[in-house]
Design a protein around this motif. Structure first.
Motif, mmCIF file in Angstrom:
data_model
loop_
_atom_site.group_PDB
_atom_site.id
_atom_site.type_symbol
_atom_site.label_atom_id
_atom_site.label_comp_id
_atom_site.label_asym_id
_atom_site.label_seq_id
_atom_site.Cartn_x
_atom_site.Cartn_y
_atom_site.Cartn_z
ATOM 1 N N ARG A 46 -7.243 -1.749 11.119
ATOM 2 C CA ARG A 46 -8.021 -2.581 10.188
ATOM 3 C C ARG A 46 -7.167 -3.708 9.608
ATOM 4 N N TRP A 47 -5.914 -3.392 9.308
ATOM 5 C CA TRP A 47 -5.043 -4.422 8.750
ATOM 6 C C TRP A 47 -4.562 -5.394 9.831
ATOM 7 N N ARG A 55 0.054 7.627 8.038
ATOM 8 C CA ARG A 55 -1.054 6.698 7.824
ATOM 9 C C ARG A 55 -2.344 7.258 8.411
ATOM 10 N N PRO A 56 -3.453 7.142 7.689
ATOM 11 C CA PRO A 56 -4.736 7.628 8.217
ATOM 12 C C PRO A 56 -5.118 6.904 9.505
ATOM 13 N N TYR A 106 -0.010 -5.551 3.781
ATOM 14 C CA TYR A 106 0.175 -4.292 4.500
ATOM 15 C C TYR A 106 1.456 -4.334 5.327
ATOM 16 N N GLU A 127 -6.301 2.942 9.969
ATOM 17 C CA GLU A 127 -5.858 2.062 8.880
ATOM 18 C C GLU A 127 -5.065 0.872 9.411
ATOM 19 N N LEU A 128 -4.112 1.141 10.278
ATOM 20 C CA LEU A 128 -3.294 0.059 10.822
ATOM 21 C C LEU A 128 -4.152 -0.947 11.579
ATOM 22 N N PRO A 168 1.346 6.874 -0.412
ATOM 23 C CA PRO A 168 0.303 5.869 -0.642
ATOM 24 C C PRO A 168 0.191 5.563 -2.132
ATOM 25 N N GLN A 187 0.792 -1.231 0.000
ATOM 26 C CA GLN A 187 0.000 0.000 0.000
ATOM 27 C C GLN A 187 0.829 1.290 0.000
ATOM 28 N N TYR A 188 2.139 1.194 0.245
ATOM 29 C CA TYR A 188 2.966 2.401 0.302
ATOM 30 C C TYR A 188 4.282 2.195 -0.431
#
Length: 332
Positions: free
Chosen positions: A271-272, A264-265, A250, A268-269, A193, A187-188
């Protein structure tokens, strides 16, 4: 709320396959290895920076489990996991990162240049995308000599915008070489991003421009990664040419040890982390009544990593005279 399992991993609940424990053990070996490297860096025992792969273990483990010992693999500077998954010994990997004489490259390569040709790990590369032509060359060698071996290049999403990516895919397709291109889409690209640098939603769609299959897979599902890799490797091995695979995963840590990843929003972390690849497989194995249970597998991996670190710490420092060996040229 229970974690949603993808179809491949959910199928384990009906009876975990014999190889599930091996896949989990390999992921734990890599996870604990990376956690240990982070600790060593914090203690000032690692020269230079490190680029760790916590959260991405299912990609390299699923991919390398589909390969023969004679097959080859190249990877990025975030390549500790891929080199371990291809079969490099843990103590020699630790030794290399610590700069010891018993390291994979005698302590000369360090974190970003782990290489073990004896197991087909042709080297991690610090230059983005530079290893793709190496895998194409290995595939050409196999094709020329009729060996039947397959070459795999594992690289990040950022490398798909590099010229070497396009040149490698084009050449591999024209010559129908036995190579698999595996995008480890975390993702990065460093701190950017993916959507800020790339105009398409599916990187695997780029395969169409080179006349090869493009496959997308859940990169946190080691069983799914293994399945799609097995198909691509089998296709390559019988002369049907290359495949481009995008594995969506991720990076749970920053780009390097100096990166707190504050870009990072929010959320986000988390969720992953809810779809951590080790958690997914462990939960499926428990549901299927797997033996040995996941907890035993973790303990076995932890003991192995601890023992490997002790051996590495006992390795001597390199002899200063060795700095002029194994180089392209040296002054008289």
């Amino acid at each position: 709320m229970p974690v949603e399992l993808s179809p491949a991993t959910a199928s384990l609940a009906g009876g975990a396959p014999e190889g599930a424990a091996d896949l989990l053990r390999q992921m734990w070996r890599i996870r604990l290895f990376e956690n240990t490297v982070m600790d060593l860096f914090t203690r000032g025992l690692v020269r230079g920076s490190t680029h760790l792969c916590q959260g991405q273990e299912a990609v390299s483990v699923g991919a390398c489990a589909a390969l023969r010992p004679s097959d080859t693999m190249t990877c990025t500077y975030r390549g500790h996991g891929a080199v371990i998954a291809k079969g490099a010994p843990l103590d020699a990997c630790f030794g290399e990162i610590l700069g010891r004489a018993g390291g994979l490259c005698g302590g000369k390569g360090g974190s970003m240049h782990l290489t073990d040709v004896s197991v087909g790990a042709l080297g991690s590369n610090a230059i983005v995308g530079a290893h793709l032509p190496i895998s194409v060359g290995a595939a050409l060698t196999s094709s020329y000599h009729g060996r039947g071996d397959v070459s795999v290049a594992i690289f990040g999403d950022g490398a798909t915008n590099i010229g070497a990516f396009h040149e490698s895919l084009n050449m591999a397709s024209v010559w129908r070489l036995p190579v698999v291109f595996l995008i480890e889409n975390n993702q990065y690209g460093e701190y950017s991003p993916l959507r800020s640098t790339t105009p398409i939603d599916r990187l695997a769609d780029r395969a169409a421009g080179y006349g090869m299959p493009g496959e997308y897979v859940d990169g946190n599902d080691v069983v799914a990664v293994h399945a799609v890799m097995e198909a691509a490797v089998a296709r390559a091995r019988v002369g049907q040419g290359p495949t481009l695979i995008e594995a969506d995963t991720y990076r749970q840590v920053g780009h390097s040890r100096s990166d707190p990843a504050t870009y990072r929003p929010a959320g986000e972390l988390d969720r992953w982390l809810a779809r951590d690849p080790i958690t997914l497989l462990s939960d499926a194995m428990r549901a299927g009544g797997a033996h040995p249970p996941p907890e035993d597998v973790e303990r076995e991996a932890a003991a192995e990593v601890d023992a490997a670190l002790r051996r590495a710490m006992d390795m001597p420092e390199p002899d200063p005279a060795s700095r002029l060996r194994d180089v392209y040229g040296a002054a008289a």
